[in-house]
Write a protein that holds these residues in place. Sequence first.
Motif, short mmCIF file in Angstrom:
data_model
loop_
_atom_site.label_atom_id
_atom_site.label_comp_id
_atom_site.label_asym_id
_atom_site.label_seq_id
_atom_site.Cartn_x
_atom_site.Cartn_y
_atom_site.Cartn_z
N PRO A 171 0.83 -1.22 0.00
CA PRO A 171 0.00 0.00 0.00
C PRO A 171 0.86 1.26 0.00
CG PRO A 171 0.08 -0.94 2.20
CD PRO A 171 0.84 -1.89 1.32
N VAL A 172 1.47 1.54 -1.17
CA VAL A 172 2.37 2.68 -1.32
C VAL A 172 1.95 3.50 -2.54
CG1 VAL A 172 4.33 1.51 -0.22
CG2 VAL A 172 3.97 1.27 -2.69
N ASN A 173 2.64 4.66 -2.73
CA ASN A 173 2.38 5.49 -3.91
C ASN A 173 2.39 4.64 -5.17
OD1 ASN A 173 2.39 7.66 -2.20
ND2 ASN A 173 4.32 8.52 -2.93
N GLY A 174 1.45 4.88 -6.05
CA GLY A 174 1.31 4.07 -7.26
C GLY A 174 0.15 3.11 -7.07
N PRO A 175 0.37 1.96 -6.42
CA PRO A 175 -0.74 1.04 -6.19
C PRO A 175 -1.91 1.66 -5.43
CG PRO A 175 1.32 -0.09 -5.83
CD PRO A 175 1.66 1.35 -6.05
N LEU A 176 -1.63 2.54 -4.46
CA LEU A 176 -2.72 3.18 -3.72
C LEU A 176 -3.63 3.96 -4.64
CD1 LEU A 176 -1.01 4.47 -0.44
CD2 LEU A 176 -2.98 2.94 -0.58
N ASP A 177 -3.05 4.59 -5.67
CA ASP A 177 -3.84 5.42 -6.58
C ASP A 177 -4.42 4.63 -7.74
OD1 ASP A 177 -3.03 8.46 -5.73
OD2 ASP A 177 -1.36 7.10 -5.46
N VAL A 178 -3.65 3.66 -8.26
CA VAL A 178 -4.10 2.91 -9.43
C VAL A 178 -5.09 1.82 -9.04
CG1 VAL A 178 -3.35 1.50 -11.38
CG2 VAL A 178 -1.90 3.38 -10.57
N VAL A 179 -4.83 1.13 -7.94
CA VAL A 179 -5.71 0.05 -7.48
C VAL A 179 -6.63 0.55 -6.37
CG1 VAL A 179 -5.81 -2.27 -6.50
CG2 VAL A 179 -3.95 -1.65 -8.07
N GLY A 180 -6.02 1.12 -5.32
CA GLY A 180 -6.80 1.67 -4.22
C GLY A 180 -7.79 0.69 -3.65
N ASN A 181 -9.02 1.17 -3.43
CA ASN A 181 -10.07 0.31 -2.87
C ASN A 181 -11.05 -0.15 -3.95
OD1 ASN A 181 -11.38 2.66 -3.46
ND2 ASN A 181 -11.81 3.23 -1.33
N SER A 182 -10.55 -0.27 -5.19
CA SER A 182 -11.41 -0.65 -6.32
C SER A 182 -11.84 -2.10 -6.28
CB SER A 182 -10.67 -0.39 -7.63
OG SER A 182 -9.55 -1.26 -7.75
N GLY A 183 -11.13 -2.94 -5.53
CA GLY A 183 -11.42 -4.37 -5.53
C GLY A 183 -10.68 -5.12 -6.63
N ALA A 184 -9.88 -4.39 -7.45
CA ALA A 184 -9.16 -5.01 -8.56
C ALA A 184 -7.86 -5.66 -8.12
CB ALA A 184 -8.88 -3.97 -9.64
N GLY A 185 -7.54 -5.50 -6.85
CA GLY A 185 -6.31 -6.08 -6.33
C GLY A 185 -6.34 -6.00 -4.81
N VAL A 186 -5.26 -6.49 -4.21
CA VAL A 186 -5.13 -6.47 -2.75
C VAL A 186 -3.82 -5.78 -2.39
CG1 VAL A 186 -5.00 -7.84 -0.64
CG2 VAL A 186 -6.42 -8.63 -2.55
N LEU A 187 -3.91 -4.77 -1.53
CA LEU A 187 -2.74 -4.05 -1.06
C LEU A 187 -2.54 -4.38 0.41
CD1 LEU A 187 -3.41 -0.54 -2.68
CD2 LEU A 187 -2.37 -2.57 -3.70
#
Length: 379
Positions: free
Chosen positions: A300-316
């Motif tokens: 859960p860092v810069n990049g994945p937080l914005d691209v994936v976030g809480n969309s459900g498309a991935g797990v951070l």
Amino acid sequence: MRILIATDAWTPQVNGVVQTVSQVVAQLTEQGHEVRVIHPGLFNTIPCPTYPEIRLAMWPFTRLRNELNRFKPQAVHVVTEGPIGLAMRLLAHGRKLPFTTAYHTQFPEYVKARSGIPIRFTAALLRWFHRPSRAVMVPTQSVINTLKSRGLSNCVLWQRGVDVNRFNPQQSAASKHLSYSPRDLPLDDAQQVELLRRLNACSVEKPVFLYAGRVAVEKNLDAFLSLELPGEKWIAGDGPARKALEKQYPEARWFGMLNHVALAELYKKADVFVFPSMTDTFGLVLLEAMASGCPVAAFPVNGPLDVVGNSGAGVLDWNLKTAAMAALKIERKVPLEHARSFTWKNCAEQFQGYLAPIGISASVPKQVQAIHKPISNRP
């Protein structure tokens, strides 16, 4: 509009910067703009220290000055902070021409990872470089927040896109026939077919966890390769750390550098895309994987937080194994639908809206509203 773009990253390099600039240039040209790209291929070059695959232009100042005089651009954009970008920044600022810049790479974090130099020193250089820019185009809101905390207040959000015609879950003709004919299968290529034949000839133990991108110390690949996971780990890409990591982790499948057509096949066959980097500003490979229906596991860092976030498309998760195993449960239609909200057309429209026209008095260009609202799972 005549647009001059100065970049130290260009083909034959394969990375997110080159992909972004190439897509934007194509979109702008299609709209009727005249775009001139100044890149390392126009100069004598030397290898970049610690990264010989990247070539740096030698003495670009004179040619850039002549290009400014000849092309008479109506807007100037500086892509990178290398020799070409620095020369254009000095020329434009010296002539009092408005210009824009972009922040593609977390140089302070990269330099620290490679050399141990404290972030504050490199951050000060970047602050000097970007401060005269009318707008520093940054791919995510979280990176904007980081730059603001380091003294840069002229940042604007410039998001990325993905080509869903290239990256999608549909079976390719080559995968059906395992053959290549430029006449019969114009969308396939020899590297793609060779990859498919290679996979078809061996047994693949599921699930498959894939990483694609540069193989370098700042990508934190040890965090992925050292995990105890079922199935197989696949690595697509090349870079200065590949030989050492390949020797250390021989059980992983190493595919080397692949073109986009061949890489698209790996995304389709992988079960989870694992992104261990903690220093990326965005991560185009995240969008490419999701557009192919492959869910993401990341920190859960810069990049994945914005691209994936809480969309459900991935797990951070700070536990990357936990994230990878949980991502296996995500239905492939979820990342697919999420990725489709990012388009190169929107990216190019934002870019054009931020440009500072030469000859028109203006401060920071008017903020262009992001068509895709940034997603964040930060509190």
